[in-house]
Scaffold this active site. Structure first.
Site, short mmCIF file in Angstrom:
data_model
loop_
_atom_site.label_atom_id
_atom_site.label_comp_id
_atom_site.label_asym_id
_atom_site.label_seq_id
_atom_site.Cartn_x
_atom_site.Cartn_y
_atom_site.Cartn_z
N LEU A 220 -21.54 26.48 -19.70
CA LEU A 220 -21.30 25.26 -18.94
C LEU A 220 -21.20 24.02 -19.83
CD1 LEU A 220 -23.81 26.01 -16.08
CD2 LEU A 220 -21.31 25.96 -15.88
N GLU A 403 -9.23 13.54 -41.85
CA GLU A 403 -9.99 12.33 -42.19
C GLU A 403 -11.30 12.22 -41.42
OE1 GLU A 403 -6.76 12.41 -41.38
OE2 GLU A 403 -5.80 11.97 -43.30
C1 LIG Z 1 -17.50 13.00 -27.87
C2 LIG Z 1 -18.30 13.14 -26.61
N1 LIG Z 1 -17.66 13.30 -25.44
C3 LIG Z 1 -18.36 13.40 -24.30
C4 LIG Z 1 -19.72 13.34 -24.29
C5 LIG Z 1 -20.52 13.40 -22.98
N2 LIG Z 1 -21.24 14.70 -22.92
C6 LIG Z 1 -22.51 14.83 -23.28
S1 LIG Z 1 -23.07 16.40 -23.16
C7 LIG Z 1 -21.58 16.94 -22.59
C8 LIG Z 1 -21.38 18.40 -22.27
C9 LIG Z 1 -21.73 19.23 -23.46
O1 LIG Z 1 -21.51 20.57 -23.22
P1 LIG Z 1 -21.94 21.65 -24.31
O2 LIG Z 1 -21.42 21.26 -25.64
O3 LIG Z 1 -21.53 22.98 -23.80
O4 LIG Z 1 -23.50 21.50 -24.38
P2 LIG Z 1 -24.60 22.01 -23.37
O5 LIG Z 1 -25.23 20.79 -22.79
O6 LIG Z 1 -23.93 22.84 -22.32
O7 LIG Z 1 -25.52 22.79 -24.18
C10 LIG Z 1 -20.68 15.88 -22.49
C11 LIG Z 1 -19.29 15.99 -21.98
C12 LIG Z 1 -20.34 13.15 -25.54
N3 LIG Z 1 -21.67 13.04 -25.66
N4 LIG Z 1 -19.61 13.08 -26.68
#
Ligand SMILES: Cc1ncc(C[n+]2csc(CCOP(=O)(O)OP(=O)(O)O)c2C)c(N)n1
Ligand SMILES: *[C@@H]1O[C@H](CO)[C@@H](O)[C@H](O)[C@H]1NC(C)=O
Length: 659
Positions: A220, A403
């Protein structure tokens, strides 16, 4: 330290005789090989399971206390963190910043409550502090920063941790030549970031076998499932295609994790990716593997029951597991200032571009200290970092055309002050690493970034290659010092000052050859401008930098013939800007100031000067700057066309009298 070094102890326990791996590049990516691996005893395995559940409990309690945060993102990584921190990694828990410690980068920074929890279990963070998570007076922030001694780089903008980890691993292997290893935890959703794959390519190109990436494939993301869901085979194929040794494991099975990490440590020639199949919210009934739980604390009415269930799984409340100690083979930092061994060797009137003077200067700094390291992104014969490379090939890292990753690697190299790092490319291309640069400020990085080919004065190559936003971009970074040298002598001093200045430094260099205007013994300071032309009867202050300073000097000459004197100022640093000198000059010239810059009007030299004189009555600033998208042409033609040449300065000076 009287504790024995368990690194060698374990070797003799598990792998006597230790089998040398086959030469790296011939070795097939093997399935987990059982020959020499001995699984940890049941007590250790149970201890690791117990720690994983303790980490879950801490993460839930902390995020409940802050009423925000990401407990489900923590829970998928609980066994990964337990095994890393209490079985695999070697570090002094009482001294997290120790140079010899293994490094850990939590690239999925939003899961930091479990990082803080691991340091509670390691004995460094007080358990009670976890309940101050995200509070105004607590360093346990919503995403990790180096305010905490166990964090080297700030994360939270996803996709950046692995590049920094690459810089740390490269430094460990090639500069420190030390045995510390680097572990980086990523989310599967995070793996949609291109920067992750720039880093993957870098790590395998340089055979960083001291680097391990752990992919927490919990299916997820934030708003929906990540694109590959639980397709661990697809992750494995991608990692392999990028040249990594790769293992797929059940990320909740501590024994499998011990084994994979044990093999990773012994695999030579390639970095290792551990693709761990996990469940988001693992261990939380009704929440595990469910949508819509990202970034939500556990509701108050459910938390006690869930905590009790986790608690019930903890079997052995015996003394906590302790991390092994590191091998002490990383030298302490030599924090002496780095000084040029001899003054700049230019004579007034000699011609050299500031970009070339950068290469000469960096090479000389490299002569002065082993700590100087240079990076470039396949532009080394344009930025002239190749002059450094020729003299110090072992301290040059080619980062190729990536970069964002180059900036992250540079930040990684500079962590714990292991190196003094300079990374260069066309200034225009640093704009695509702006998120990394922004995060570098949060990381308290001392990285030095050098951007060549600024402005329309590059000429024929046209607007795609011209940096016209870079001053605005770097001025906005709170920790950044912005150098804009105008000749070879000042460039050499800018490089020397940058090497010794805390925070991020940006040096803006130009393509055209320009005359040396300073004596080789001239002294330069951050925030101190040079008044390069002045008389008792100056009527206007003209401030230029780089090529436009030379245009101002030529305007000075022309106007002098007509009996009009102008004062000409070289600011040297655009941030901090020498407001005192500028205001004093403005006062001496009837409040009339003209700025002239090879940059867009927004956020550049002119606006910096405006800000500096904004509260001074009676000063009027007229700005000459590039005010539309430019084009190809000869440098001088373009300076004229975009209103920043000597001719335009002369016209602007006359205009100030007309008013
Ligand atoms: C560059 C960036 N884009 C969007 C976000 C917002 N964001 C934080 S957590 C997340 C989902 C992360 O999913 P995943 O990498 O699968 O980590 P999980 O929490 O499921 O372990 C998003 C979209 C962010 N922190 N950084
Ligand atoms: C850089 O080096 C390459 C290979 O020698 C050469 O083809 C290219 O023209 C050089 N570029 C510049 C800008 O000097």
């Amino acid at each position: 330290e009287s504790r024995p070094m368990r690194r060698s102890r374990r070797r003799s326990l598990h792998s006597a005789p230790f089998k040398a791996a086959a030469p790296a590049r011939c070795q097939a990516p093997s399935p987990l090989n059982m020959e020499s691996y001995h699984k940890p005893d049941e007590k250790t395995l149970q201890g690791l399971k117990d720690v994983a559940n303790k980490l879950r409990i801490h993460s839930i309690k902390a995020t409940c206390a802050s009423n925000s945060g990401h407990p489900t993102s923590c829970c998928s990584a609980a066994e990964l963190m337990s095994v890393l921190f209490f079985h695999t990694m070697r570090y002094k828990a009482s001294d997290p910043r120790n140079a010899c410690n293994d490094r850990f980068v939590m690239s999925k920074g939003h899961a930091c409550p479990i990082l803080y929890a691991a340091w509670v279990e390691a004995g460094y963070v007080k358990e009670a502090d976890l309940l101050n998570l995200r509070k105004i007076d607590c360093d346990l922030e919503g995403h990790p920063t180096p305010k905490l001694a166990f964090v080297d780089v700030a994360t939270g903008s996803l996709g950046q941790g692995l590049g920094a980890a690459c810089g740390m691993a490269y430094t460990g292997k090639h500069f420190d030549k030390s045995s510390y290893r680097v572990y980086c935890l990523l989310g599967d959703g995070e793996c949609s970031e291109g920067a992750v794959w720039e880093a993957m390519a870098f790590a395998s190109h340089y055979g960083l076998d001291n680097l391990v990436a752990i992919l927490d494939v919990n299916r997820l993301g934030q708003s929906e499932a990540a694109p590959l869901k639980h397709d661990t085979a697809a992750f494995q194929e991608r990692c392999k295609a990028f040249g990594w040794n790769t293992y797929v494991v059940d990320g909740h099975d501590v024994e499998e994790l011990c084994k994979a990490l044990w093999h990773a440590e012994r695999f030579k020639g390639k970095p290792t990716a551990i693709v761990a199949k996990t469940f988001k919210g693992k261990g939380l009934k009704g929440i595990e593997d469910q949508d819509s739980w990202h970034g939500k604390p556990i509701p108050k009415d459910r938390v006690d029951a869930l905590l009790a269930e986790l608690q019930a799984q903890i079997q052995a409340p015996h003394k906590p597991l302790q991390a092994e100690l590191p091998t002490e083979d990383a030298a302490p930092v030599d924090s002496k200032a780095i000084q040029l061994l001899c003054a700049p060797e230019y004579k007034i009137g000699d011609k050299i571009s500031t970009r070339k003077a950068y290469g000469v200067a960096l090479k000389k700094m490299g002569d002065a200290s082993q700590r100087i390291v240079a990076l470039d992104g396949d532009t080394k014969n344009s930025t002239f970092s190749d002059i450094f490379k020729k003299a110090h090939p072992d301290r040059y890292i080619e980062c190729f055309i990536a970069e964002q990753n180059m900036v992250s690697v540079a930040i990684g190299c500079a962590t714990r002050d292991r190196t003094v790092t300079f990374a260069s490319t066309f200034a225009a291309f640093l704009s695509r690493a702006y998120d990394q640069i922004r995060m570098a400020a949060i990381s308290q990085s001392n990285v030095n970034l050098v951007g060549s080919h600024c402005g329309v004065s590059i000429g024929e190559d046209g607007p795609s290659q011209m940096a016209l936003e870079d001053l605005a971009m770097f001025r906005a970074i709170p920790t950044c010092t912005v150098f804009y040298p105008s000749d070879g002598v000042s460039t050499e001093r800018a490089v020397e000052l940058a090497a010794n200045t805390k925070g991020i430094c940006f040096i803006r260099t130009s393509r055209p050859d320009t005359a040396i205007i300073y004596e080789s013994g001239e002294k330069f300071e951050v925030g101190k401008a040079k008044v390069v032309r002045q008389s008792d009867k100056d009527q206007v202050t003209v401030i230029g930098a780089g090529v436009t300073l030379h245009e101002a000097l030529s305007a000075h000459e022309q106007l002098a013939k007509e009996g009009v004197n102008i004062r000409v100022i070289d600011p040297f640093t655009i941030k901090p800007l020498d407001a005192a000198t500028i205001v004093a000059s403005a006062r001496a010239t009837g409040g009339r100031v003209i700025t002239v810059e090879d940059h867009y009007k927004e956020g550049g030299l002119g606006e910096a000067v405006l800000a500096a004189v904004g509260e001074e009555p009676g000063i009027v600033v007229h700005r000459l700057a590039v005010d539309r998208v430019p084009q190809s042409g000869k440098p001088q033609e373009l300076l004229d066309m975009f209103g920043i040449s000597a001719k335009c300065i002369v016209a602007a000076v006359r205009q100030t009298f007309a008013n």
